[in-house]
Each structure stands twice: as structure tokens, then as C-alpha cells.
Design a protein around this motif. Structure first.
Motif, PDB file in Angstrom:
ATOM      1  N   GLY A  74     -96.502  -8.396 -55.106  1.00  0.00           N
ATOM      2  CA  GLY A  74     -95.722  -9.171 -53.987  1.00  0.00           C
ATOM      3  C   GLY A  74     -94.427  -8.596 -53.710  1.00  0.00           C
ATOM      4  N   GLY A  75     -93.605  -7.980 -54.488  1.00  0.00           N
ATOM      5  CA  GLY A  75     -92.411  -7.464 -54.500  1.00  0.00           C
ATOM      6  C   GLY A  75     -91.991  -6.521 -53.898  1.00  0.00           C
ATOM      7  N   ARG A  84     -97.203  -3.187 -46.872  1.00  0.00           N
ATOM      8  CA  ARG A  84     -96.824  -2.971 -45.596  1.00  0.00           C
ATOM      9  C   ARG A  84     -98.033  -2.017 -45.110  1.00  0.00           C
ATOM     10  NH1 ARG A  84     -91.506   0.438 -44.814  1.00  0.00           N
ATOM     11  NH2 ARG A  84     -90.622  -1.976 -44.663  1.00  0.00           N
ATOM     12  N   GLY A  85     -98.642  -1.083 -45.460  1.00  0.00           N
ATOM     13  CA  GLY A  85     -99.795  -0.271 -45.126  1.00  0.00           C
ATOM     14  C   GLY A  85    -100.890  -1.187 -44.933  1.00  0.00           C
ATOM     15  N   ALA A  86    -101.263  -1.889 -45.596  1.00  0.00           N
ATOM     16  CA  ALA A  86    -102.569  -2.967 -45.607  1.00  0.00           C
ATOM     17  C   ALA A  86    -102.227  -3.894 -44.217  1.00  0.00           C
ATOM     18  CB  ALA A  86    -102.835  -3.689 -46.524  1.00  0.00           C
ATOM     19  N   ALA A  87    -101.121  -4.571 -44.294  1.00  0.00           N
ATOM     20  CA  ALA A  87    -100.687  -5.358 -43.425  1.00  0.00           C
ATOM     21  C   ALA A  87    -100.819  -4.746 -41.802  1.00  0.00           C
ATOM     22  CB  ALA A  87     -99.390  -6.101 -43.372  1.00  0.00           C
ATOM     23  N   GLU A  88     -99.947  -3.636 -41.793  1.00  0.00           N
ATOM     24  CA  GLU A  88     -99.867  -2.789 -40.436  1.00  0.00           C
ATOM     25  C   GLU A  88    -101.224  -2.382 -40.218  1.00  0.00           C
ATOM     26  OE1 GLU A  88     -96.699  -0.390 -40.790  1.00  0.00           O
ATOM     27  OE2 GLU A  88     -94.995  -1.612 -40.970  1.00  0.00           O
ATOM     28  N   ALA A  89    -102.103  -2.004 -40.980  1.00  0.00           N
ATOM     29  CA  ALA A  89    -103.508  -1.626 -40.382  1.00  0.00           C
ATOM     30  C   ALA A  89    -104.454  -2.899 -39.947  1.00  0.00           C
ATOM     31  CB  ALA A  89    -104.194  -0.835 -41.732  1.00  0.00           C
ATOM     32  N   GLY A  90    -103.940  -4.212 -40.117  1.00  0.00           N
ATOM     33  CA  GLY A  90    -104.886  -5.537 -39.921  1.00  0.00           C
ATOM     34  C   GLY A  90    -105.575  -5.540 -41.048  1.00  0.00           C
ATOM     35  N   VAL A  92    -105.998  -7.355 -45.313  1.00  0.00           N
ATOM     36  CA  VAL A  92    -105.784  -8.357 -45.940  1.00  0.00           C
ATOM     37  C   VAL A  92    -104.738  -7.976 -47.050  1.00  0.00           C
ATOM     38  CG1 VAL A  92    -106.500  -9.937 -47.790  1.00  0.00           C
ATOM     39  CG2 VAL A  92    -107.942  -9.595 -45.454  1.00  0.00           C
ATOM     40  N   SER A  93    -103.328  -8.546 -47.120  1.00  0.00           N
ATOM     41  CA  SER A  93    -102.356  -8.000 -47.773  1.00  0.00           C
ATOM     42  C   SER A  93    -101.882  -8.991 -48.734  1.00  0.00           C
ATOM     43  CB  SER A  93    -101.410  -7.385 -47.051  1.00  0.00           C
ATOM     44  OG  SER A  93    -100.101  -7.120 -47.900  1.00  0.00           O
ATOM     45  N   ILE A  94    -102.092  -9.094 -50.223  1.00  0.00           N
ATOM     46  CA  ILE A  94    -101.841 -10.421 -50.944  1.00  0.00           C
ATOM     47  C   ILE A  94    -100.767 -10.063 -52.014  1.00  0.00           C
ATOM     48  CG2 ILE A  94    -103.142 -11.993 -52.402  1.00  0.00           C
ATOM     49  CD1 ILE A  94    -105.799 -11.047 -51.519  1.00  0.00           C
ATOM     50  N   GLY A  95     -99.987 -11.049 -52.036  1.00  0.00           N
ATOM     51  CA  GLY A  95     -98.863 -10.817 -52.999  1.00  0.00           C
ATOM     52  C   GLY A  95     -98.927 -11.907 -54.140  1.00  0.00           C
ATOM     53  N   LEU A  96     -98.947 -11.627 -55.350  1.00  0.00           N
ATOM     54  CA  LEU A  96     -98.900 -12.618 -56.396  1.00  0.00           C
ATOM     55  C   LEU A  96     -97.447 -12.440 -57.245  1.00  0.00           C
ATOM     56  CD1 LEU A  96    -101.930 -12.079 -55.876  1.00  0.00           C
ATOM     57  CD2 LEU A  96    -102.206 -12.706 -58.349  1.00  0.00           C
ATOM     58  N   ASN A  97     -96.485 -13.146 -56.522  1.00  0.00           N
ATOM     59  CA  ASN A  97     -95.102 -13.235 -56.805  1.00  0.00           C
ATOM     60  C   ASN A  97     -94.878 -14.075 -57.837  1.00  0.00           C
ATOM     61  OD1 ASN A  97     -91.989 -13.638 -55.797  1.00  0.00           O
ATOM     62  ND2 ASN A  97     -92.664 -11.687 -55.130  1.00  0.00           N
ATOM     63  N   ILE A  98     -93.813 -13.821 -58.695  1.00  0.00           N
ATOM     64  CA  ILE A  98     -93.556 -14.539 -59.789  1.00  0.00           C
ATOM     65  C   ILE A  98     -91.888 -14.772 -59.825  1.00  0.00           C
ATOM     66  CG2 ILE A  98     -92.902 -12.707 -61.157  1.00  0.00           C
ATOM     67  CD1 ILE A  98     -94.207 -14.170 -63.704  1.00  0.00           C
ATOM     68  N   GLU A  99     -91.578 -16.053 -60.241  1.00  0.00           N
ATOM     69  CA  GLU A  99     -90.227 -16.434 -60.288  1.00  0.00           C
ATOM     70  C   GLU A  99     -89.486 -15.583 -61.412  1.00  0.00           C
ATOM     71  OE1 GLU A  99     -90.275 -20.675 -60.947  1.00  0.00           O
ATOM     72  OE2 GLU A  99     -90.937 -21.350 -59.056  1.00  0.00           O
ATOM     73  N   LEU A 100     -88.479 -14.975 -60.970  1.00  0.00           N
ATOM     74  CA  LEU A 100     -87.503 -14.246 -61.875  1.00  0.00           C
ATOM     75  C   LEU A 100     -85.863 -14.468 -61.418  1.00  0.00           C
ATOM     76  CD1 LEU A 100     -89.339 -10.753 -62.209  1.00  0.00           C
ATOM     77  CD2 LEU A 100     -89.129 -12.508 -63.786  1.00  0.00           C
ATOM     78  N   TYR A 102     -83.534 -12.265 -61.114  1.00  0.00           N
ATOM     79  CA  TYR A 102     -83.349 -11.141 -60.424  1.00  0.00           C
ATOM     80  C   TYR A 102     -84.718 -10.376 -59.916  1.00  0.00           C
ATOM     81  CZ  TYR A 102     -84.898  -8.784 -64.777  1.00  0.00           C
ATOM     82  OH  TYR A 102     -85.740  -8.354 -65.664  1.00  0.00           O
ATOM     83  N   GLU A 103     -84.550  -9.514 -58.941  1.00  0.00           N
ATOM     84  CA  GLU A 103     -85.554  -8.495 -58.427  1.00  0.00           C
ATOM     85  C   GLU A 103     -86.634  -9.073 -57.736  1.00  0.00           C
ATOM     86  OE1 GLU A 103     -87.242  -5.622 -61.207  1.00  0.00           O
ATOM     87  OE2 GLU A 103     -85.333  -4.395 -60.987  1.00  0.00           O
ATOM     88  N   GLN A 104     -87.244 -10.127 -58.067  1.00  0.00           N
ATOM     89  CA  GLN A 104     -88.623 -10.192 -57.646  1.00  0.00           C
ATOM     90  C   GLN A 104     -88.507 -11.264 -56.220  1.00  0.00           C
ATOM     91  OE1 GLN A 104     -90.916  -8.642 -58.847  1.00  0.00           O
ATOM     92  NE2 GLN A 104     -92.555  -9.363 -57.571  1.00  0.00           N
ATOM     93  N   THR A 105     -88.181 -10.640 -55.151  1.00  0.00           N
ATOM     94  CA  THR A 105     -88.304 -11.652 -54.049  1.00  0.00           C
ATOM     95  C   THR A 105     -89.608 -11.074 -53.170  1.00  0.00           C
ATOM     96  OG1 THR A 105     -85.835 -11.500 -53.795  1.00  0.00           O
ATOM     97  CG2 THR A 105     -87.114 -11.851 -51.686  1.00  0.00           C
ATOM     98  N   PRO A 106     -90.162 -11.971 -52.636  1.00  0.00           N
ATOM     99  CA  PRO A 106     -91.414 -11.553 -52.076  1.00  0.00           C
ATOM    100  C   PRO A 106     -91.180 -10.668 -50.776  1.00  0.00           C
ATOM    101  CG  PRO A 106     -91.361 -13.903 -52.171  1.00  0.00           C
ATOM    102  CD  PRO A 106     -89.980 -13.360 -52.657  1.00  0.00           C
ATOM    103  N   ASN A 107     -91.703  -9.664 -50.672  1.00  0.00           N
ATOM    104  CA  ASN A 107     -91.875  -8.653 -49.513  1.00  0.00           C
ATOM    105  C   ASN A 107     -92.523  -9.294 -48.103  1.00  0.00           C
ATOM    106  OD1 ASN A 107     -94.571  -7.705 -48.793  1.00  0.00           O
ATOM    107  ND2 ASN A 107     -94.502  -7.012 -50.874  1.00  0.00           N
ATOM    108  N   PRO A 108     -91.861  -8.877 -47.086  1.00  0.00           N
ATOM    109  CA  PRO A 108     -92.295  -9.518 -45.708  1.00  0.00           C
ATOM    110  C   PRO A 108     -93.526  -9.064 -45.381  1.00  0.00           C
ATOM    111  CG  PRO A 108     -90.803  -7.748 -45.399  1.00  0.00           C
ATOM    112  CD  PRO A 108     -90.934  -7.911 -47.002  1.00  0.00           C
TER     113      PRO A 108
END
Length: 200
Positions: A74-75, A84-90, A92-100, A102-108
Motif C-alpha cells: 500500500g505504499g 495505480r495500474g489495477a485501479a485505473e483498469a477498474g 481491485v487494488s488492495i493496500g495493506l499499509n503499516i504504521e512506520l 517514515y516512508e510508509q504513506t498510503p498511495n492514492p
């Protein structure tokens, strides 16, 4: 025993268990309702103008069009590219984010997002609901994820799923080391590594 006398170890353990239980429960509730997807690992530092990023984005597009869910950390970097590729193709785009710190901000580019407190529970969920794995170039985190999969697959053929390493030049040194050091000393069974595919 804790070096801080004010910290109650049993309270800290209870908090840890609650966090892990909460992480796993939330993830199972979401991922258990979806078709098994493809988990993609890779560097969070790969920029959009890198050919590897663009390759990952194309992979996400193809999987999205095929109706196959994409799972990443998810970063940014490779994760962002695939999502991005999956979402723009319509897809399912899943992000399993973690609290860090630094660095690990969820992508849009996430259609579904989960939040984890610990790497162990996050890695379990990234592998449990996947039908296969694609590993792009990355650092220590990517190497750790790859080696954990190799341990599981090497010791239990029943849990094996397809694994693809992208960028033969990047991975060649590691694969040579597997053969020349681990294999030649009979520390691993080289015939049990035939599930690894390497592509460019």
C-alpha cells in the motif's frame, strides 16, 4: 523483563495481542470475501520514471483487466505502480499499509485499504489470500518477504504458489549464491527451487 520498572510486561503483552488480533480480524473480514489475488512486493523508493516502476504499473493494468485482485503493502514506489495500474483498469487494488515513522504513506490508488501495527501480521495477510507472487527489485523489506516465502515453499510443497522474480540482472547474484553456496554445500535442495520463475 523490561528495563523500565514502570512498564507492566503483562499489560504490554495484552496490548500487543489486541493489536495483532484486531489487525488480523479486520483483514480476514475483507480479504476472506474476495477472490484470491496476486501479491506484489518491491521497493518503496522506485520513482515513476524508472522502467521497473512502469513494468509494475503495466502488470497492475493487466491484472485489473483480468479481474484479479492486486495486493501490495500500500505504499509508494513499486506498490504504488501496481495499485495505480489495477485501479485505473477498474480492478481491485488492495493496500495493506503499516504504521512506520517514515516512508510508509498510503498511495492514492487503493480501492481497499487495511492498516497494520506489526510486520508479522501484515506479511501473513499478504500471503494467506494470494494465488501467486511477483517480486520486483527492492531492499531489506523485499528480501525479507522473498526469503520468508522461499522458506515456506521449500519446506512444504503443499503451500507453494507461483513465484516470479522480475529483473534477471537484479536477482542473478542471489540466485547464483543459492546454487554455488547453499546448493553445493547441500544446505538446500536445488530441485525444490523449480517453482521460481525469473523474467525481464
Amino acid at each position: 523483563m523490561s528495563s523500565n520498572p514502570e512498564v507492566n510486561p503483562s499489560a504490554a503483552d495484552a496490548e500487543l495481542l489486541n493489536q495483532i488480533s484486531g489487525d488480523l480480524g479486520e483483514a480476514m473480514s475483507l480479504l476472506g470475501t474476495m477472490a484470491p489475488g496476486i501479491t506484489v512486493f518491491g521497493s518503496a523508493r522506485t520513482p515513476p520514471d524508472d522502467a521497473v516502476y512502469q513494468c509494475a504499473e503495466r502488470l497492475g493494468t493487466w491484472l485489473g483487466r483480468a479481474g484479479v485482485p492486486v495486493l501490495t503493502g500500500g505504499g509508494p514506489g513499486i506498490m504504488e505502480a501496481v495499485n495505480r495500474g489495477a485501479a485505473e483498469a477498474g480492478g481491485v487494488s488492495i493496500g495493506l499499509n503499516i504504521e512506520l515513522p517514515y516512508e510508509q504513506t498510503p498511495n492514492p490508488h487503493l480501492t481497499h485499504q487495511l492498516h497494520f501495527h506489526h510486520f508479522s501480521s501484515r506479511k501473513l495477510m499478504l500471503t494467506r489470500y494470494s494465488r501467486g507472487f511477483v517480486i520486483f527489485p527492492g531492499g531489506f523489506g523485499t528480501a525479507d518477504e522473498l526469503l520468508e516465502l522461499l522458506v515456506a515453499f521449500h519446506t512444504d510443497r503443499g503451500v507453494r504458489r507461483p513465484m516470479v522474480l522480475v529483473d534477471s540482472v537484479f536477482w542473478s547474484g542471489l540466485l547464483i549464491w543459492f546454487t554455488e553456496q547453499l546448493g553445493s554445500r547441500q544446505l538446500i535442495d536445488l530441485h525444490n527451487t523449480d517453482f521460481i520463475e525469473v523474467v525481464d
